[in-house]
Design a protein around this motif. Structure first.
Motif, PDB file in Angstrom:
ATOM      1  N   CYS A  74       0.859  -1.187   0.000  1.00 33.54           N
ATOM      2  CA  CYS A  74       0.000   0.000   0.000  1.00 33.54           C
ATOM      3  C   CYS A  74       0.898   1.241   0.000  1.00 33.54           C
ATOM      4  N   ILE A  75       0.683   2.112  -0.977  1.00 36.21           N
ATOM      5  CA  ILE A  75       1.504   3.324  -1.064  1.00 36.21           C
ATOM      6  C   ILE A  75       0.637   4.538  -0.747  1.00 36.21           C
ATOM      7  N   SER A  89       3.463   4.421  -8.744  1.00 40.04           N
ATOM      8  CA  SER A  89       3.469   3.275  -7.825  1.00 40.04           C
ATOM      9  C   SER A  89       4.274   2.123  -8.415  1.00 40.04           C
ATOM     10  N   GLN A  90       4.097   1.911  -9.714  1.00 37.47           N
ATOM     11  CA  GLN A  90       4.803   0.806 -10.376  1.00 37.47           C
ATOM     12  C   GLN A  90       6.315   0.971 -10.271  1.00 37.47           C
ATOM     13  N   LYS A  91       6.772   2.231 -10.434  1.00 34.16           N
ATOM     14  CA  LYS A  91       8.211   2.519 -10.363  1.00 34.16           C
ATOM     15  C   LYS A  91       8.745   2.222  -8.950  1.00 34.16           C
ATOM     16  N   LEU A  92       7.937   2.620  -7.988  1.00 35.54           N
ATOM     17  CA  LEU A  92       8.316   2.409  -6.588  1.00 35.54           C
ATOM     18  C   LEU A  92       8.317   0.920  -6.232  1.00 35.54           C
ATOM     19  N   LEU A  93       7.269   0.209  -6.670  1.00 35.28           N
ATOM     20  CA  LEU A  93       7.162  -1.214  -6.345  1.00 35.28           C
ATOM     21  C   LEU A  93       8.276  -2.019  -7.021  1.00 35.28           C
ATOM     22  N   ARG A  94       8.613  -1.616  -8.259  1.00 35.16           N
ATOM     23  CA  ARG A  94       9.720  -2.292  -8.951  1.00 35.16           C
ATOM     24  C   ARG A  94      11.004  -2.169  -8.139  1.00 35.16           C
ATOM     25  N   PHE A  95      11.199  -0.973  -7.554  1.00 35.43           N
ATOM     26  CA  PHE A  95      12.407  -0.741  -6.753  1.00 35.43           C
ATOM     27  C   PHE A  95      12.385  -1.585  -5.475  1.00 35.43           C
ATOM     28  N   GLY A 155      17.030   3.336  -8.475  1.00 30.91           N
ATOM     29  CA  GLY A 155      15.682   3.921  -8.563  1.00 30.91           C
ATOM     30  C   GLY A 155      15.676   5.124  -9.488  1.00 30.91           C
ATOM     31  N   SER A 156      16.661   6.003  -9.311  1.00 26.87           N
ATOM     32  CA  SER A 156      16.767   7.201 -10.153  1.00 26.87           C
ATOM     33  C   SER A 156      18.195   7.722 -10.018  1.00 26.87           C
ATOM     34  N   GLY A 157      18.820   8.071 -11.136  1.00 28.16           N
ATOM     35  CA  GLY A 157      20.233   8.447 -11.116  1.00 28.16           C
ATOM     36  C   GLY A 157      20.547   9.504 -10.067  1.00 28.16           C
ATOM     37  N   SER A 158      19.795  10.597 -10.093  1.00 24.15           N
ATOM     38  CA  SER A 158      20.119  11.712  -9.195  1.00 24.15           C
ATOM     39  C   SER A 158      19.872  11.357  -7.721  1.00 24.15           C
ATOM     40  N   ALA A 159      19.172  10.245  -7.449  1.00 23.90           N
ATOM     41  CA  ALA A 159      18.956   9.817  -6.058  1.00 23.90           C
ATOM     42  C   ALA A 159      20.279   9.427  -5.397  1.00 23.90           C
TER      43      ALA A 159
END
Ligand code: PMV
Length: 348
Positions: A74-75, A89-95, A155-159
């Protein structure tokens, strides 16, 4: 090499461990690049073609809480439950799924950000960095900041740059597995340096930075000049930071951002994140400089611009940009902060 291979390498024998705690929280600041990351050498692992350098935005960022639950993932974003099928959500769940193995519980993810999502304000940077830190707590991995930087990058380059406050450099690295592509903070603090956020549009961008940078690398005739520009700008910026030479810092930062946007404009189909108001704001900055005020701007993958200036100029900056949000670095060194309702206090 897949993202999951990198995770296994970093976690080693800790991979497949069951979470140590039932909940965890973490905060990560957003960051604004002074020398931009624009172009990947590996799409899967978010490995950059060049190094980059940023400044973090103190308490502008993401607070994340992870809670174990038995029924389903649950996000919640800023108090609102999201549909798990949404692209965000999909991007987050994939991570998150990179770190889960079968039989492990579902998670409730409560994310609170105080910056607009996907409007070129590095919301994904602080979001993924905060999740990586919270997972580290939840599982009890005790990873180093360097390893967390590598994980956040997936998750993301700049992260990769959002694990620290202050100035942060992300080393491009040369290895195929990306184990040498991580960020680290620079030792210099600059308490008088301020960043101002000039919001032009809060809306989510239509074209993701992932797609825009790939198109630029593939089609822009100007892109071949970018790696050399970055290498020159990085050394100039690092010297300006050490010498506290604001005029050089500002000039190089603005020129770097404009060059990045020029490569996008020359891509095909062409890309611009500028709105008419973005150009008006830039012209306002140039006018102020003509009048002797030392202010410079930078712009990312969105229409909003960020100003760089020194604390002494806060009053004139406010006069010219009345709605600006100012982030000052002073309290970082426990010095008295300049008081103003719009100056954001630093976290304890
Ligand atoms: O990390 P991403 O995929 O959101 O890309 C960030 C790209 C820029 O913000 C434009 C530049 C940078 O270095 O942050």
């Amino acid at each position: 090499m897949k993202q999951s291979d990198v995770v296994k390498m970093i976690l080693a024998e800790k991979w497949q461990q069951y979470p140590l705690h039932s909940s965890a929280t973490a905060y990560a600041p957003s960051n604004i690049a002074l020398c931009k990351y624009w172009g990947k050498r590996n799409q899967e692992l978010n490995l950059p073609l060049t190094s980059s350098l940023s400044i973090s935005l103190r308490e502008k960022g993401a607070h994340t809480q992870l809670l174990i639950n038995d029924s389903q993932d649950c996000i919640q974003l800023n108090g609102q439950v999201l549909d798990n099928a949404m692209p965000f959500s999909q991007k987050l769940l994939r991570f998150v799924n990179l770190f889960r193995v079968r039989g492990q519980p579902y998670l409730t993810m409560n994310i609170h950000t105080n910056i607009p999502i996907a409007a070129g304000l590095a919301s994904s940077a602080c979001g993924f960095a905060a999740i990586a830190k919270a997972l580290n707590q939840l599982f009890g991995w005790q990873l180093s900041a360097r390893d967390l930087s590598i994980l956040a990058r997936l998750g993301s380059g700049s992260a990769s740059r959002s694990l620290w406050q202050g100035f942060v450099e992300w080393h491009a690295g040369v290895r195929e597995d990306g184990m040498d592509s991580f960020a680290e903070d620079l030792p210099t603090a600059w308490p008088e340096l301020c960043v101002g956020l000039v919001m032009i549009n809060h809306q989510e961008k239509a074209l993701s930075s992932r797609e825009a940078m790939q198109r630029t690398v593939m089609t822009s005739a100007l892109y071949s000049a970018w790696p050399q520009k970055v290498s020159t700008d990085l050394s100039l910026l690092k010297r300006a930071i050490v010498e506290k030479d604001f005029l050089h810092l500002g000039k190089v930062t603005e020129s770097n951002a404009l060059t990045m946007h020029a490569t996008m404009l020359s891509a095909w189909p062409p890309i611009t994140y500028c709105l008419p108001e973005t150009l008006t704001a830039m012209q306002q900055v140039w006018r102020m400089r003509d009048e002797g005020i030392a202010v410079y701007f930078t712009q990312d993958a969105g229409p909003n611009i960020k100003l760089l200036f020194l604390e002494n100029d806060i009053a004139s900056i406010r006069q010219n940009f009345p709605t600006i949000e100012i982030i000052c670095n002073k309290q970082a060194l426990n010095m008295p902060a300049t008081t103003s309702s719009n100056i954001i206090p630093n976290p304890p």
